[in-house]
Design a protein around this motif. Structure first.
Motif, short mmCIF file in Angstrom:
data_model
loop_
_atom_site.label_atom_id
_atom_site.label_comp_id
_atom_site.label_asym_id
_atom_site.label_seq_id
_atom_site.Cartn_x
_atom_site.Cartn_y
_atom_site.Cartn_z
N GLU A 162 101.38 -26.12 -63.67
CA GLU A 162 100.97 -26.36 -63.45
C GLU A 162 100.42 -26.18 -65.01
OE1 GLU A 162 98.35 -29.67 -62.62
OE2 GLU A 162 100.49 -30.17 -61.55
N THR A 163 100.29 -25.33 -64.78
CA THR A 163 99.40 -24.38 -66.13
C THR A 163 100.47 -24.00 -67.62
OG1 THR A 163 100.21 -22.00 -65.57
CG2 THR A 163 97.70 -22.86 -64.24
N PHE A 169 94.23 -21.32 -65.43
CA PHE A 169 94.81 -21.11 -64.06
C PHE A 169 93.94 -20.61 -63.45
CE2 PHE A 169 97.26 -17.66 -61.42
CZ PHE A 169 97.84 -18.20 -61.47
N TRP A 226 91.49 -27.36 -57.61
CA TRP A 226 93.41 -27.89 -57.58
C TRP A 226 92.56 -29.47 -57.44
CZ3 TRP A 226 98.38 -26.33 -55.77
CH2 TRP A 226 99.55 -26.91 -56.94
N LEU A 234 92.27 -24.11 -61.38
CA LEU A 234 93.76 -24.99 -60.91
C LEU A 234 93.85 -24.11 -59.64
CD1 LEU A 234 95.71 -26.27 -61.07
CD2 LEU A 234 97.05 -24.66 -60.99
N LEU A 235 93.17 -22.66 -59.03
CA LEU A 235 92.95 -21.91 -57.61
C LEU A 235 92.23 -22.39 -57.15
CD1 LEU A 235 94.24 -18.41 -58.67
CD2 LEU A 235 95.63 -20.26 -57.49
N LEU A 269 104.91 -22.26 -54.01
CA LEU A 269 103.08 -22.48 -54.92
C LEU A 269 103.50 -21.76 -56.47
CD1 LEU A 269 100.81 -24.29 -54.77
CD2 LEU A 269 99.86 -21.77 -53.17
N VAL A 270 103.80 -20.77 -55.98
CA VAL A 270 103.29 -19.95 -57.60
C VAL A 270 104.12 -20.44 -58.59
CG1 VAL A 270 103.90 -17.95 -59.14
CG2 VAL A 270 102.93 -17.82 -56.93
N LEU A 280 92.50 -22.72 -53.04
CA LEU A 280 93.56 -21.62 -52.81
C LEU A 280 92.82 -20.17 -52.33
CD1 LEU A 280 96.20 -23.63 -54.77
CD2 LEU A 280 96.40 -23.54 -52.67
N LEU A 313 102.56 -23.80 -59.60
CA LEU A 313 100.87 -23.46 -60.55
C LEU A 313 101.46 -22.17 -61.46
CD1 LEU A 313 99.01 -21.06 -57.92
CD2 LEU A 313 98.79 -22.93 -58.04
#
Length: 435
Positions: A331-332, A353, A360, A356-357, A324-325, A287, A328
């Motif tokens: 997800e974390t 984090f 992902w 993931l960025l 999206l935030v 991302l 995210l």
């Protein structure tokens, strides 16, 4: 000219009035060949109307300036014989295509990335120009004629073509040369085997199992609906057996079933190829493609140090899509601590984090099918065709053009260029054979 006819003979019959068939018809007529077209639909070029978001991406000029044009072109086309498409596209390339449409009265315009469109940006203009060109040349087009069988003989006429009209009346046509340009398994043919495959197989040819390409991907992810409609710049990687086999960067668009966008469409062929072979395919999304992982860590560490008094969600305002935030954070696991301040972020959570960025990962379960694909990969085996003329090695006088054979191009006008190139080359080869 566009009505059903009784039994008729022409020197050349073209089955299929798509892009390749139309190019072949105009070229063959200009070479003095008695040419006619058979089309099952009620009008010519239906699939052309759906290309380029209704604007018709006629070709792509970007490879013309490449220092090694042959190498650049070969990377844009795919076949069981990798060198096969190049022998055709080099005979009739982008420059000739631009000149051809100018000759017919359709000037093109160049947009970002070398993509060439009609100046009006309307796909319908391409069909209108072809219809005028066929009328100017008195090329008969027999519409609503569904070809049900083709037989070949050593005598003349070589080919006998049986058709059914919309009233189920059987009509028989004969020709000395036959061009199959019936397209692939997308567009109007989606979900059913195109007649060109069946006809070619009956004449002895081999079909390489088709699969959809330039198509959206379906992903396995529990929060897919939460991602739906989110768009973000990113870099996508296709991973098979732990190895990255393709990467593309640009705008990614998540949907309720998976993901799309130019990078995904470009990569979809690789994913579909391995999925068709029962292999596991993963998609890794970066991302923040403009930053290395070290640069990303440095950026976020400084951000969280400066705004340590803010919540994590608030610190990311304006950096990522707000929707999206939310995903995210979920997800974390940070959605469980909505009031957690940046200064209190645990090191392990930060690591998750960052990962993931940059990486992902999603499991790719399928493509979005032939119905939504822009092109068909696979088709009639090109090893059974003569390179550079597209004539069958098995049936003299039989030629193929366009998507019906095992050739497909990348996203961005390359498939239509293949249609123009192969239609022209086949027609010129027929003219040479007649002479």
């Amino acid at each position: 000219m566009y009505e059903n006819q009784t039994s008729m003979h022409h020197k050349l019959f073209i089955i299929g009035a798509g892009a390749a068939g139309l190019m072949a018809a105009v070229t063959a007529s200009d070479m003095g060949i008695d040419t006619a077209i058979l089309e099952s639909n009620d009008r010519i070029g239906k699939k052309i109307l759906m290309t380029g978001d209704g604007r018709c991406n006629i070709t792509n000029e970007s490879t013309v300036t490449d220092t090694d044009e042959a190498a650049a072109l070969s990377r844009k086309y795919h076949s069981n014989q990798p060198e096969f498409p190049l022998a055709v596209v080099q005979q009739y390339g982008v420059g000739q295509t631009i000149d051809f449409f100018s000759f017919l009265g359709l000037p093109l315009t160049r947009l970002k990335g070398g993509l060439m469109y009609p100046m009006s940006l309307q796909a319908a203009a391409v069909l209108d120009i072809f219809q005028l060109a066929l009328e100017d040349r008195n090329v008969p087009v027999y519409l609503k004629n569904k070809v049900v069988d083709v037989t070949a003989s050593a005598d003349h006429p070589r080919f006998t073509i049986k058709c059914l009209t919309e009233t189920e009346e059987e009509v028989v046509y004969t020709s000395d040369y036959l061009l199959l340009s019936t397209g692939g398994n997308t567009g109007p043919n989606a979900g059913k085997e195109p007649p060109g495959y069946t006809l070619a197989e009956r004449l002895g040819h081999t079909l390489i199992e088709p699969f959809p390409a330039i198509v959206q991907l379906k992903l396995q992810y529990p929060n897919m609906r939460a991602l739906s409609s989110i768009k973000s710049q990113g870099q996508a990687h296709i991973i098979v057996k732990g190895k990255v086999i393709g990467s593309e960067q640009g705008e990614l668009a998540f949907t309720d079933y998976g993901i799309t966008g130019p990078p995904i469409l470009q990569l979809s062929r690789k994913a579909a190829y391995h999925l068709a072979r029962g292999e596991q395919v993963k998609l890794s999304v970066d991302l923040t493609p403009g930053r290395t992982e070290e640069e990303l860590i440095d950026f976020l560490e400084k951000l969280w140090e400066t705004f340590g008094h803010r919540t994590v969600a608030d610190s990311l305002v304006g950096i990522f899509n707000k929707k999206l935030v939310t995903v995210l954070l979920k997800e974390t696991g940070l959605d469980q601590q909505p009031q957690l301040l940046c200064q209190n972020l645990p090191p392990k959570t930060k690591e998750n984090f960052y990962r993931l960025l940059k990486r992902w990962e999603f499991k790719v379960t399928d493509t979005n099918g032939f119905t939504n694909a822009q092109v068909t990969a696979g088709g009639i085996d090109t090893s059974e065709l003569t390179r550079g003329t597209l004539e069958s090695k098995l049936v003299p006088g039989l030629y193929l053009a366009g998507e019906v054979m095992d050739v497909d191009g990348d996203f961005g006008g390359y498939n239509l260029q293949w249609a123009w190139s192969s239609g022209y080359v086949a027609a010129m080869a027929i003219a040479k054979s007649i002479q």
